[in-house]
Design a protein around this motif. Structure first.
Motif, short mmCIF file in Angstrom:
data_model
loop_
_atom_site.label_atom_id
_atom_site.label_comp_id
_atom_site.label_asym_id
_atom_site.label_seq_id
_atom_site.Cartn_x
_atom_site.Cartn_y
_atom_site.Cartn_z
N LEU A 99 -17.65 -1.88 -38.16
CA LEU A 99 -17.62 -1.45 -39.56
C LEU A 99 -16.92 -2.48 -40.44
N GLN A 100 -17.11 -2.32 -41.74
CA GLN A 100 -16.50 -3.22 -42.70
C GLN A 100 -14.97 -3.20 -42.57
N GLY A 101 -14.41 -4.39 -42.55
CA GLY A 101 -12.95 -4.48 -42.51
C GLY A 101 -12.33 -4.20 -41.16
N SER A 102 -13.16 -4.03 -40.13
CA SER A 102 -12.59 -3.72 -38.81
C SER A 102 -11.92 -4.95 -38.19
N GLY A 103 -12.32 -6.13 -38.66
CA GLY A 103 -11.69 -7.34 -38.14
C GLY A 103 -12.65 -8.27 -37.41
N ALA B 159 -12.86 -15.78 -34.95
CA ALA B 159 -12.04 -16.99 -34.91
C ALA B 159 -11.04 -16.93 -33.75
N LYS B 160 -10.44 -15.77 -33.55
CA LYS B 160 -9.46 -15.62 -32.45
C LYS B 160 -10.13 -15.88 -31.10
N LEU B 161 -11.34 -15.35 -30.95
CA LEU B 161 -12.05 -15.55 -29.69
C LEU B 161 -12.36 -17.02 -29.48
N ASP C 26 -17.70 -17.92 -46.57
CA ASP C 26 -16.55 -18.79 -46.86
C ASP C 26 -15.37 -18.48 -45.95
N GLN C 27 -15.15 -17.20 -45.73
CA GLN C 27 -14.01 -16.78 -44.90
C GLN C 27 -14.12 -17.40 -43.50
N LEU C 28 -15.31 -17.33 -42.93
CA LEU C 28 -15.48 -17.87 -41.57
C LEU C 28 -15.37 -19.40 -41.59
N ALA D 268 -22.46 -8.71 -40.47
CA ALA D 268 -22.01 -7.94 -41.63
C ALA D 268 -21.62 -6.53 -41.21
N GLY D 269 -20.58 -6.01 -41.83
CA GLY D 269 -20.20 -4.62 -41.55
C GLY D 269 -20.60 -3.72 -42.69
N ARG D 270 -20.75 -2.45 -42.41
CA ARG D 270 -20.99 -1.48 -43.48
C ARG D 270 -19.82 -0.54 -43.52
N THR E 115 -8.63 -3.84 -32.85
CA THR E 115 -7.80 -4.68 -33.70
C THR E 115 -6.65 -3.88 -34.29
N LYS E 116 -5.71 -4.61 -34.87
CA LYS E 116 -4.57 -4.03 -35.60
C LYS E 116 -3.71 -3.14 -34.72
N MET E 117 -3.67 -3.46 -33.45
CA MET E 117 -2.78 -2.73 -32.56
C MET E 117 -1.32 -2.97 -32.94
N ILE F 216 -7.23 -6.84 -27.34
CA ILE F 216 -6.63 -6.14 -28.47
C ILE F 216 -6.12 -7.18 -29.47
N GLY F 217 -6.29 -6.84 -30.75
CA GLY F 217 -5.80 -7.71 -31.82
C GLY F 217 -4.37 -7.31 -32.13
N THR F 218 -3.50 -8.30 -32.17
CA THR F 218 -2.09 -7.99 -32.37
C THR F 218 -1.49 -8.74 -33.55
N GLY F 219 -2.33 -9.13 -34.50
CA GLY F 219 -1.79 -9.82 -35.67
C GLY F 219 -2.93 -10.47 -36.43
N GLU F 220 -2.60 -10.93 -37.64
CA GLU F 220 -3.65 -11.50 -38.47
C GLU F 220 -3.96 -12.94 -38.10
N1 GTP Z 1 -2.41 -6.83 -38.55
C1 GTP Z 1 -3.64 -7.17 -38.16
N2 GTP Z 1 -4.57 -7.41 -39.09
C2 GTP Z 1 -5.80 -7.74 -38.69
C3 GTP Z 1 -6.14 -7.82 -37.31
N3 GTP Z 1 -7.45 -8.15 -37.23
C4 GTP Z 1 -7.89 -8.28 -38.50
N4 GTP Z 1 -6.91 -8.03 -39.38
C5 GTP Z 1 -6.99 -8.05 -40.86
O1 GTP Z 1 -7.94 -7.10 -41.28
C6 GTP Z 1 -8.59 -7.52 -42.47
C7 GTP Z 1 -10.10 -7.47 -42.27
O2 GTP Z 1 -10.47 -8.44 -41.31
P1 GTP Z 1 -11.90 -9.15 -41.29
O3 GTP Z 1 -11.91 -10.02 -40.11
O4 GTP Z 1 -12.21 -9.77 -42.59
O5 GTP Z 1 -12.83 -7.89 -41.07
P2 GTP Z 1 -14.43 -7.84 -40.99
O6 GTP Z 1 -14.77 -6.84 -39.96
O7 GTP Z 1 -14.97 -9.21 -40.80
O8 GTP Z 1 -14.79 -7.28 -42.41
P3 GTP Z 1 -16.21 -7.37 -43.19
O9 GTP Z 1 -16.72 -8.76 -43.01
O10 GTP Z 1 -15.88 -7.04 -44.59
O11 GTP Z 1 -17.09 -6.35 -42.56
C8 GTP Z 1 -8.08 -8.91 -42.74
O12 GTP Z 1 -7.08 -8.84 -43.72
C9 GTP Z 1 -7.49 -9.35 -41.41
O13 GTP Z 1 -6.43 -10.26 -41.59
C10 GTP Z 1 -5.13 -7.52 -36.33
O14 GTP Z 1 -5.33 -7.52 -35.12
N5 GTP Z 1 -3.89 -7.21 -36.83
#
Ligand code: GTP
Ligand code: MG
Length: 445
Positions: A107-111, A117-119, A144-146, A190-192, A246-248, A271-275
């Protein structure tokens, strides 16, 4: 993550461990506490119910009431059951074929983009030559983000102008990977906002074109049980092969991690543990279970050290230590390595039995303290670093001003350093691991 669950389970475990005898009533009390702790951690109630039932059944099965060390046995049962719930064995990514493709969905914003990039960073460390492909074509910002992340981590990104169909980006991405001699493709999609048909259709078609080795569903652990529902919905529609939570780092409860495997049958890969691009950990069910139960996670600690420590540098410092020539410069270099490993509190949590003091340790040795020590050393001249005995009152004042600290801070550091040197000499002959000096500093506080 898992802080309150961990604290509560450790309480139960500590009460059981010492018992020479356990009655059925004791067991009931312990199981009730475990049940509450799991529910409070937002673990799915069905998962909790089965968890408790299995532990009880096995506890009665092994005839605890008459066995040796019954408390230990219950702890082991709880541990084993936690491992099972978390997925049993560590699951490894299938990266076979000439050009394996990892398809990231969610989904959108899931990370997804961040995780891509982390992988790339992690797999490159393992010797791969990844290409990132920006198949999220709906927003210019997504591409651009990627591209920016790719720049930051030094991994090439394949992108096409916005508006190019995602299928076309995916197809040309594979071709670009072959041309550029890559051996791995990581596809960001893309996420929805919600699970919807149009997205699923597109993903199914992309999967048809790239035949992914792994279709990895990225879910936001902070959404708790919602994450479990999302995973079920995706899995019903697509051949998902693994999960990345993510965001553990932001989810102190951890319910999603403890429910999602049972609910979907899918393994959690990472697991994602940080940005930051290094905020990704392989998911080890057994290690995590141990961490939750306060048994520490020595293996992860060792790995973290191995990944970040510069071995030549560590070797050089070890030699200098042996020769009794350990200087403030060496100390500075060690601090740099420790800093690379991440927040001290996270590291301390990996040490057996240290779960509860992690918070306190983090407060006492926050990154500010490290920075202060570094600033002090940086404000010295090379000569002073090698011969700290020349640092008298006026130099101390200059160093304090230069580093934005006080002369008391400088005095303390110098005193600790002298003590540390003495300690190292007295250990004489024995090889010291990197970080020993740092422990010396802490001990001297
Ligand atoms: N704290 C924390 N933040 C994270 C983690 N993974 C991603 N984020 C944050 O979550 C937000 C969304 O991450 P994106 O990677 O842009 O998410 P996306 O799934 O690509 O989003 P869309 O492309 O909009 O669908 C960003 O601000 C990231 O920095 C994590 O493991 N921990
Ligand atoms: Mg994205």
């Amino acid at each position: 993550m898992f802080e309150s669950l961990s604290a509560r389970l450790q309480g139960v475990v500590d009460r059981l461990r010492g018992k020479a005898k356990i009655t059925e009533a004791d067991l009931d009390v312990a199981l009730r506490d475990i049940r509450l702790a799991l529910l409070e951690a937002d673990v799915n109630f069905r998962v909790v119910k089965e968890f408790i039932a299995r532990v009880r059944e096995r506890a009665l099965g092994v005839d605890l009431l008459s066995g040796l060390h019954p408390g230990q046995q219950v702890v082991k049962l709880v541990h084993d059951e936690l491992v099972t719930v978390l997925g049993g064995e560590r699951h490894h990514l299938a990266l076979d074929g000439a050009l394996p493709v990892l398809l990231l969905i969610g989904l959108q914003g899931s990370g997804k983009t961040t995780t891509a990039a982390k992988l790339a960073v992690r797999l490159r460390k393992e010797g791969h030559r990844p290409l990132l492909v920006a198949a999220d074509v709906y927003r210019p910002a997504a591409v651009d983000q990627l591209v920016q992340l790719g720049d930051q981590i030094g991994v090439e990104v394949h992108s096409r102008p916005v508006g190019t169909p995602a299928l076309e980006v995916a197809r040309s991405g594979l071709e670009a990977a072959r041309q550029r001699n890559k051996d791995l493709v990581i596809l960001d999609t893309a996420g929805r906002l919600h699970v919807d048909e149009a997205m699923m259709d597109e993903l199914v078609r992309i999967a048809g074109v790239v035949t992914p080795s792994e279709t990895l569903l990225v879910v936001d652990a902070m959404t708790g049980q919602e994450a479990v529902k999302v995973a079920e919905a995706f899995h019903a529609r697509l051949p998902v092969t693994g999960l990345i939570l993510t965001k553990m780092d932001g989810d102190a409860r951890g319910g999603a991690a403890l429910s999602i495997r049972s609910a979907t049958g899918l393994p959690i890969d990472f697991i994602g543990t940080g940005e930051r691009p290094d905020g990704l950990e392989p998911f080890h069910p057994d290690r995590l279970a141990q961490r939750i139960l306060g048994m520490g996670d020595v293996l992860s600690l060792v790995e973290r050290v191995q990944e970040t420590v510069d071995h030549d540098e560590a070797e050089r410092i070890a030699q200098r230590t042996l020769d009794g020539r350990f200087s403030l410069e060496d100390f500075r270099s060690q601090l740099g390595q420790i800093k690379k490993m991440g927040p001290i509190g996270q590291l301390v949590q990996l040490i057996p039995g240290a779960g509860q003091i992690a918070g306190a340790a983090q407060a006492a040795v926050d990154d500010g303290e490290l920075k202060r020590v570094e600033a002090i050393i940086d404000s010295m001249t090379p000569h002073e670093r090698r011969h700290p005995e020349v640092i008298k009152a006026s130099r101390r004042r200059r160093i304090a001003i230069g580093s934005g600290t006080s002369t008391a801070d400088v005095n303390r550091l110098l005193k600790q350093f002298v003590e540390m040197q003495r300690l190292m000499r007295s250990l004489g002959g024995g090889r010291l691991p990197a970080g020993a000096a740092f422990r010396g500093l802490l001990g001297g506080r």
